[in-house]
Write an enzyme that holds these catalytic residues in place. Structure first.
Site, mmCIF file in Angstrom:
data_model
loop_
_atom_site.group_PDB
_atom_site.id
_atom_site.type_symbol
_atom_site.label_atom_id
_atom_site.label_comp_id
_atom_site.label_asym_id
_atom_site.label_seq_id
_atom_site.Cartn_x
_atom_site.Cartn_y
_atom_site.Cartn_z
ATOM 1 N N ARG A 101 0.889 -1.174 0.000
ATOM 2 C CA ARG A 101 0.000 0.000 0.000
ATOM 3 C C ARG A 101 0.917 1.212 0.000
ATOM 4 O O ARG A 101 1.628 1.460 0.989
ATOM 5 C CB ARG A 101 -0.919 0.002 1.221
ATOM 6 C CG ARG A 101 -1.631 1.322 1.391
ATOM 7 C CD ARG A 101 -2.796 1.253 2.332
ATOM 8 N NE ARG A 101 -3.896 0.541 1.734
ATOM 9 C CZ ARG A 101 -5.147 0.549 2.199
ATOM 10 N NH1 ARG A 101 -5.440 1.225 3.292
ATOM 11 N NH2 ARG A 101 -6.107 -0.121 1.592
ATOM 12 N N HIS A 128 -6.932 0.806 -6.747
ATOM 13 C CA HIS A 128 -7.194 -0.069 -5.597
ATOM 14 C C HIS A 128 -7.839 -1.366 -6.105
ATOM 15 O O HIS A 128 -9.005 -1.653 -5.837
ATOM 16 C CB HIS A 128 -8.114 0.660 -4.614
ATOM 17 C CG HIS A 128 -8.157 0.051 -3.245
ATOM 18 N ND1 HIS A 128 -7.390 -1.029 -2.869
ATOM 19 C CD2 HIS A 128 -8.899 0.368 -2.145
ATOM 20 C CE1 HIS A 128 -7.648 -1.336 -1.617
ATOM 21 N NE2 HIS A 128 -8.551 -0.506 -1.154
ATOM 22 N N GLN A 131 -9.808 -4.034 -3.851
ATOM 23 C CA GLN A 131 -11.133 -3.623 -3.398
ATOM 24 C C GLN A 131 -12.172 -3.874 -4.485
ATOM 25 O O GLN A 131 -13.271 -4.373 -4.215
ATOM 26 C CB GLN A 131 -11.123 -2.137 -3.015
ATOM 27 C CG GLN A 131 -12.472 -1.638 -2.526
ATOM 28 C CD GLN A 131 -12.901 -2.271 -1.225
ATOM 29 O OE1 GLN A 131 -12.174 -2.220 -0.244
ATOM 30 N NE2 GLN A 131 -14.089 -2.877 -1.188
ATOM 31 N N ASP A 216 -17.108 7.019 -2.571
ATOM 32 C CA ASP A 216 -15.936 6.888 -1.696
ATOM 33 C C ASP A 216 -15.766 8.247 -1.004
ATOM 34 O O ASP A 216 -16.433 9.226 -1.379
ATOM 35 C CB ASP A 216 -14.710 6.523 -2.560
ATOM 36 C CG ASP A 216 -13.459 6.189 -1.742
ATOM 37 O OD1 ASP A 216 -13.568 6.049 -0.503
ATOM 38 O OD2 ASP A 216 -12.367 6.082 -2.349
ATOM 39 N N CYS A 256 -16.202 1.453 -0.367
ATOM 40 C CA CYS A 256 -15.067 0.615 0.047
ATOM 41 C C CYS A 256 -14.786 0.721 1.541
ATOM 42 O O CYS A 256 -14.141 -0.160 2.107
ATOM 43 C CB CYS A 256 -13.829 0.978 -0.758
ATOM 44 S SG CYS A 256 -13.248 2.660 -0.523
ATOM 45 N N ARG A 284 -13.386 -8.896 0.887
ATOM 46 C CA ARG A 284 -11.952 -8.648 0.720
ATOM 47 C C ARG A 284 -11.178 -9.925 1.064
ATOM 48 O O ARG A 284 -10.237 -10.301 0.375
ATOM 49 C CB ARG A 284 -11.491 -7.499 1.632
ATOM 50 C CG ARG A 284 -12.008 -6.120 1.265
ATOM 51 C CD ARG A 284 -11.475 -5.649 -0.059
ATOM 52 N NE ARG A 284 -10.019 -5.587 -0.086
ATOM 53 C CZ ARG A 284 -9.268 -4.579 0.379
ATOM 54 N NH1 ARG A 284 -9.855 -3.504 0.865
ATOM 55 N NH2 ARG A 284 -7.949 -4.610 0.302
HETATM 56 N N1 NVA Z 1 -9.871 6.576 -1.818
HETATM 57 C C1 NVA Z 1 -9.573 6.129 -0.477
HETATM 58 C C2 NVA Z 1 -9.790 4.662 -0.358
HETATM 59 C C3 NVA Z 1 -9.541 4.105 1.021
HETATM 60 C C4 NVA Z 1 -9.718 2.617 1.101
HETATM 61 C C5 NVA Z 1 -8.140 6.507 -0.132
HETATM 62 O O1 NVA Z 1 -7.269 6.381 -0.985
HETATM 63 O O2 NVA Z 1 -7.908 6.939 0.994
HETATM 64 N N1 CP Z 2 -11.247 -0.368 1.851
HETATM 65 C C1 CP Z 2 -10.002 -0.448 2.359
HETATM 66 O O1 CP Z 2 -9.026 -0.662 1.654
HETATM 67 O O2 CP Z 2 -9.939 -0.295 3.696
HETATM 68 P P1 CP Z 2 -8.629 -0.116 4.591
HETATM 69 O O3 CP Z 2 -8.073 1.261 4.275
HETATM 70 O O4 CP Z 2 -9.130 -0.199 5.990
HETATM 71 O O5 CP Z 2 -7.632 -1.180 4.252
#
Ligand code: NVA
Ligand code: CP
Length: 306
Positions: A101, A128, A131, A216, A256, A284
């Site tokens: 990540r 992502h 997801q 989101d 998500c 997930r």
């Molecule tokens: N768009 C959000 C998704 C979190 C799972 C982010 O990148 O923070």
């Molecule tokens: N949706 C998702 O990726 O959640 P987290 O940020 O908690 O991993």
């Protein structure tokens, strides 16, 4: 076995995604102990916070008989400037797969370019894919194949939105995006998607007749400073009862998570009957188990009951 990565949703064909979804559903129902990744390890590099991604990958590895190693730049040499290339070369001589990540999507790409083992994108600033794999499993479970259906993306043209643009092409559905000016997804991605994707400023036009409505957060991780500005820019982009009323009567709602009730979604929608967000979060685990199996094992489906 050819080395495969899951850096973007385009790394799997539509046929492969459908196969993975079928397998994820099968694994979800499996009650017997099944440990195809015994003694295998997954390295997990997190440059950003996570609840679902970390716990689902870690649980997947435990259930599969292996283990996962949580690595944060704060307490590894990554945070002290060791090049990503070198970290990839070293770590992938030890672990069997890597999940990252990252802040920059390029980091995942560089890692994959120097990796000996499968690399999985657990969220970057651009995409992502894990997801959206779980989202697709959730849609298939509730409504069957998504081919030919219409999905409305309401809000920010962010990493989730951009992954939906990829999924629309791979799984052959129509994606209607409604974003405020200045928050569009990358134009090249929309162009590549051709007929699969439309972009409008009007959330009601995007949601009209849609089979799935997705949103989101308005400010993603790393954009916290823009929160106040974004709340103003996105004020007309809340998914609420009024918006859901123009979607198909049996439309589903997905997010998500984590969600901000009262901002991008009303409590009545996320906690209402059309919302499948808890199944989506649970999936997930199952979708990623199917993915790990697919990337790490030859002929995975045959191993059940061996
Ligand atoms: N768009 C959000 C998704 C979190 C799972 C982010 O990148 O923070
Ligand atoms: N949706 C998702 O990726 O959640 P987290 O940020 O908690 O991993």
């Amino acid at each position: 076995m050819k080395l495969r990565h899951f850096v973007t949703f385009m790394d799997l064909s539509g046929e492969e995604v459908r196969k993975l979804i079928r397998r994820a559903v099968e694994l979800k129902q499996l009650k017997a102990i099944y440990e195809p990744l015994k003694n295998k390890s997954l390295g997990m590099i997190f440059e950003k916070s996570s609840t679902r991604t970390r716990v689902s990958f870690e649980t997947a590895m435990i259930q599969f008989g292996g283990g996962a190693i949580f690595l944060s730049p704060r307490d590894t040499q990554l945070g002290r400037g060791e090049p990503v290339e070198d970290s990839a070369r070293v770590l992938t001589r030890m672990v069997d797969a890597i999940m990252l990540r990252t802040i920059a999507h390029r980091t995942v790409e560089i890692f994959a370019e120097h990796s000996r083992v499968p690399v999985i994108n657990g969220l970057s600033d651009r995409f992502h894919p894990c997801q959206v794999l779980a989202d697709m499993q959730t849609y298939f479970e509730h409504r069957g194949d998504i081919r030919g259906k219409t999905v409305a993306w309401i809000g920010d043209g962010n990493n989730m939105c951009q992954t939906y643009i990829h999924a629309a092409q791979q799984l052959d559905f129509k994606l209607n995006i409604a974003c405020p000016q200045g928050y569009d997804p990358e134009i090249e991605l929309i162009q590549q998607a051709g007929q699969h994707c439309t972009l409008t400023r009007d959330p009601f036009e995007a949601a009209n007749g849609s089979d799935l409505v997705v949103t989101d957060v308005w400010a993603s991780m790393g954009q916290e400073d823009e929160q106040a500005l974004r709340i103003k820019a996105f004020a007309n982009y809340q998914v609420n009862d009024e918006l859901m009323a123009v979607a198909a009567p049996d439309a589903l709602f997905m997010h998500c998570l984590p969600a901000h009730r009262g901002e991008e979604v009303s409590a009545s929608v996320i906690d209402g009957p059309q919302s499948v967000v808890w199944d989506e979060a649970e999936n997930r685990l199952h979708a990623q188990k199917a993915l790990l199996e697919y990337l790490l094992l030859p002929n995975p489906g045959r191993r059940i009951g061996d």
